[in-house]
Write an enzyme that holds these catalytic residues in place. Structure first.
Site, mmCIF file in Angstrom:
data_model
loop_
_atom_site.group_PDB
_atom_site.id
_atom_site.type_symbol
_atom_site.label_atom_id
_atom_site.label_comp_id
_atom_site.label_asym_id
_atom_site.label_seq_id
_atom_site.Cartn_x
_atom_site.Cartn_y
_atom_site.Cartn_z
ATOM 1 N N ARG A 77 0.852 -1.185 0.000
ATOM 2 C CA ARG A 77 0.000 0.000 0.000
ATOM 3 C C ARG A 77 0.892 1.240 0.000
ATOM 4 O O ARG A 77 1.688 1.444 0.907
ATOM 5 C CB ARG A 77 -0.917 -0.005 1.230
ATOM 6 C CG ARG A 77 -1.807 1.218 1.317
ATOM 7 C CD ARG A 77 -2.813 1.121 2.466
ATOM 8 N NE ARG A 77 -3.538 2.384 2.576
ATOM 9 C CZ ARG A 77 -3.362 3.288 3.533
ATOM 10 N NH1 ARG A 77 -2.498 3.057 4.518
ATOM 11 N NH2 ARG A 77 -4.055 4.404 3.531
ATOM 12 N N HIS A 121 -2.604 11.065 0.649
ATOM 13 C CA HIS A 121 -2.086 10.814 1.989
ATOM 14 C C HIS A 121 -1.396 12.091 2.470
ATOM 15 O O HIS A 121 -0.193 12.120 2.717
ATOM 16 C CB HIS A 121 -1.136 9.618 2.000
ATOM 17 C CG HIS A 121 -0.859 9.060 3.358
ATOM 18 N ND1 HIS A 121 -0.902 7.715 3.638
ATOM 19 C CD2 HIS A 121 -0.538 9.668 4.520
ATOM 20 C CE1 HIS A 121 -0.607 7.516 4.919
ATOM 21 N NE2 HIS A 121 -0.377 8.700 5.469
ATOM 22 N N GLU A 166 -7.095 8.760 6.163
ATOM 23 C CA GLU A 166 -7.296 9.437 7.442
ATOM 24 C C GLU A 166 -7.719 10.898 7.290
ATOM 25 O O GLU A 166 -7.008 11.827 7.711
ATOM 26 C CB GLU A 166 -6.025 9.344 8.294
ATOM 27 C CG GLU A 166 -5.632 7.924 8.638
ATOM 28 C CD GLU A 166 -4.466 7.825 9.612
ATOM 29 O OE1 GLU A 166 -4.174 6.706 10.048
ATOM 30 O OE2 GLU A 166 -3.860 8.883 9.942
ATOM 31 N N ASN A 291 -7.307 2.104 9.967
ATOM 32 C CA ASN A 291 -5.990 2.283 10.571
ATOM 33 C C ASN A 291 -6.173 2.312 12.080
ATOM 34 O O ASN A 291 -6.899 3.163 12.597
ATOM 35 C CB ASN A 291 -5.341 3.579 10.103
ATOM 36 C CG ASN A 291 -5.056 3.587 8.608
ATOM 37 O OD1 ASN A 291 -5.182 2.564 7.935
ATOM 38 N ND2 ASN A 291 -4.668 4.740 8.088
ATOM 39 N N TYR A 293 -4.181 2.133 15.915
ATOM 40 C CA TYR A 293 -2.949 2.180 16.697
ATOM 41 C C TYR A 293 -3.198 2.056 18.200
ATOM 42 O O TYR A 293 -2.408 1.450 18.908
ATOM 43 C CB TYR A 293 -2.195 3.477 16.408
ATOM 44 C CG TYR A 293 -1.627 3.531 15.017
ATOM 45 C CD1 TYR A 293 -0.426 2.915 14.710
ATOM 46 C CD2 TYR A 293 -2.315 4.171 13.994
ATOM 47 C CE1 TYR A 293 0.097 2.947 13.426
ATOM 48 C CE2 TYR A 293 -1.806 4.208 12.700
ATOM 49 C CZ TYR A 293 -0.602 3.593 12.423
ATOM 50 O OH TYR A 293 -0.095 3.619 11.151
ATOM 51 N N GLU A 351 -3.460 0.077 8.256
ATOM 52 C CA GLU A 351 -2.270 0.459 9.019
ATOM 53 C C GLU A 351 -2.403 -0.091 10.427
ATOM 54 O O GLU A 351 -3.465 0.011 11.049
ATOM 55 C CB GLU A 351 -2.102 1.987 9.104
ATOM 56 C CG GLU A 351 -1.722 2.678 7.815
ATOM 57 C CD GLU A 351 -1.516 4.171 8.001
ATOM 58 O OE1 GLU A 351 -1.228 4.598 9.148
ATOM 59 O OE2 GLU A 351 -1.654 4.907 7.010
#
Length: 452
Positions: A77, A121, A166, A291, A293, A351
């Site tokens: 990606r 991005h 995002e 994504n 985290y 991600e």
């Protein structure tokens, strides 16, 4: 005890983005981006770091593709630099910039690695930023023209596309708190930026339907919110935090409406036309990228505007170099939440990774990064648990393939599976890279048992 095995056809990959890895931002006719401008502005990035060289991927792409193949990746990606293709943001196409991505895609396919291309991005052409950037309603048309050009050039070889990466970060970090390009701080600007981002996404998807032949989606960052207590004030703060970050983009894109809490959060800064136009933001997508985290335990905090929520640090758990709590069960929770709220749209973890301190490269040529190995092991187990609970999860992309330019943090934070020596650009796979390769090779069995 049951050995972990992911579904047949599960897509294993890693991810990067253009400004973070490519370097050579003005090479071969490319235009200036907002991030080139921002990183060259004093005190905007750690140590004054810029993406001028980054990982030199623009020149070392062939070696990097060979490295991906050696690690066993099945997909890559990456993002496309808008200003590399359109130096002025609109109008003239820079053929040399487009050729770079053609070469990259062809090399990936030759190695059996599926390209997954992100159109945006975070690096906007500076020429468009000068015209208002994401605040200008015309940006949806600019973005669609750019997207259409790239679709026509690459769609015969790129099986997966995403419009935006995002959008919440673009809005919050770029226009609300000023930590990212273009560095604005305005409660009035933020909701207008969000609306234009969503307009651009929907318009690009519609354009793709007329010329594309593969699959297109949207990538959002989700941070599950948990109330710090059952006090009504904390429960209300949790709902606001969830609406501001997690439902802010998914509700309009997938349900055609904005969360009610946003009107409370932004107050008189909320644009009335956004509600009237929300239905037009719903455009069917083929897949959704998530994504993930960390999570957030939230409490009511009237002083923290505009959301009025504060984060309660969970000291009993490990935290990454970014200060983010490591909490794998929240990944399962958020995947299940997406399915329950939005239906069975195919999901990909686009991600997931962690910045930890890495020791120097050992004489044997390896970086021992046990915390990152544990992070990947536990989060992949959490992803498998979501599948066991009925989530249609079809792939996983580790962030990041390479240690790279971490935006305003510069080169101070390392997320890579592969260590990059900033002086020599030497690539050294870390132990986490070899571990991830074993997971791919064994289709998950290297994670151990589901009960372990």
């Amino acid at each position: 005890m049951t050995d972990i095995r992911f579904p047949d056809g599960f897509l294993w990959g890693a991810a990067t983005s253009a400004y973070q890895v490519e370097g050579s931002p003005l090479a071969d006719g490319a235009g200036v981006s907002n991030w080139h401008r921002f990183s060259h502005t004093p005190r905007m990035t750690h140590n004054g770091d810029t993406g001028d060289v980054a990982c030199d991927h623009y020149r070392r792409w062939a070696d990097d593709v060979a490295l991906m193949a050696d690690l066993g990746l099945r997909a890559y990606r990456f993002s496309i630099s808008w200003s590399r293709v359109f130096p002025e943001g609109t109008g003239r196409v820079n053929r040399a910039g487009l050729d770079f991505y053609e070469r990259l895609v062809d090399a990936l396919l030759e190695r059996g690695i599926a390209p997954n291309a992100t159109l945006y991005h975070w690096d906007l052409p500076a020429a468009l930023d000068d015209r208002g950037g994401w605040l200008n309603p015309d940006v949806a048309g600019w973005f669609t023209d750019y997207a259409t050009t790239v679709f026509r050039a690459l769609d015969d070889r790129v099986p997966m596309w995403s419009t935006l990466n995002e959008p919440w970060v673009v809005m919050h970090a770029g226009y609300m708190v000023g930590e990212h390009a273009p560095g604005h701080r305005s409660t009035w600007e933020a909701p207008r930026v969000s609306h234009n981002l969503l307009r651009a996404h929907a318009a690009a998807v519609r354009a793709y339907r007329s010329i594309g032949r593969n699959r297109i989606g949207l990538v959002v960052n989700l941070e599950p919110k948990y109330a710090a207590s059952d006090r009504p004030e904390d429960v209300a703060a949790q709902a606001r935090a969830e609406a501001y970050m997690n439902r802010h983009y998914l509700d309009p894109a997938l349900l055609g409406r904005y969360p009610d809490e946003l009107r409370e959060i932004f107050g008189e800064a909320w644009p009335a036309h956004a509600d009237a136009e929300a239905a037009d933001l719903r455009e069917p997508i083929d897949w959704l990228g998530i994504n993930y985290y960390t999570r957030s335990v939230t409490r009511d905090d009237p002083s923290d505007l505009p959301v009025r929520e504060g984060r309660v640090r969970q000291d009993r758990h490990t935290h990454t170099e970014m200060g983010w709590e490591v909490h794998p069960p929240a990944l399962t929770d958020v995947l299940v939440w997406v399915r329950e709220r939005y239906g069975d749209v195919p999901l990909y973890i686009t991600e997931n990774g962690a910045a930890f301190y890495d020791p120097p490269v050992a004489r044997g040529g390896e970086v021992d990064d046990p915390l990152r190995v544990a992070y990947y092991r536990d989060h992949l187990r959490a992803a498998h648990e979501a599948i066991r609970r009925g989530v249609d999860l079809r792939g996983y992309f580790a962030w990041s393939l390479l240690d790279n330019f971490e935006w305003s943090a510069g080169f101070a934070k390392r997320f890579g599976l592969v260590h990059v020596d900033l002086e020599t650009q030497t690539r050294t796979p870390k132990r986490s890279a070899r571990f991830y390769g074993d997971v791919i090779r064994t289709h998950g069995a290297a994670l151990g048992s589901a009960d372990g």
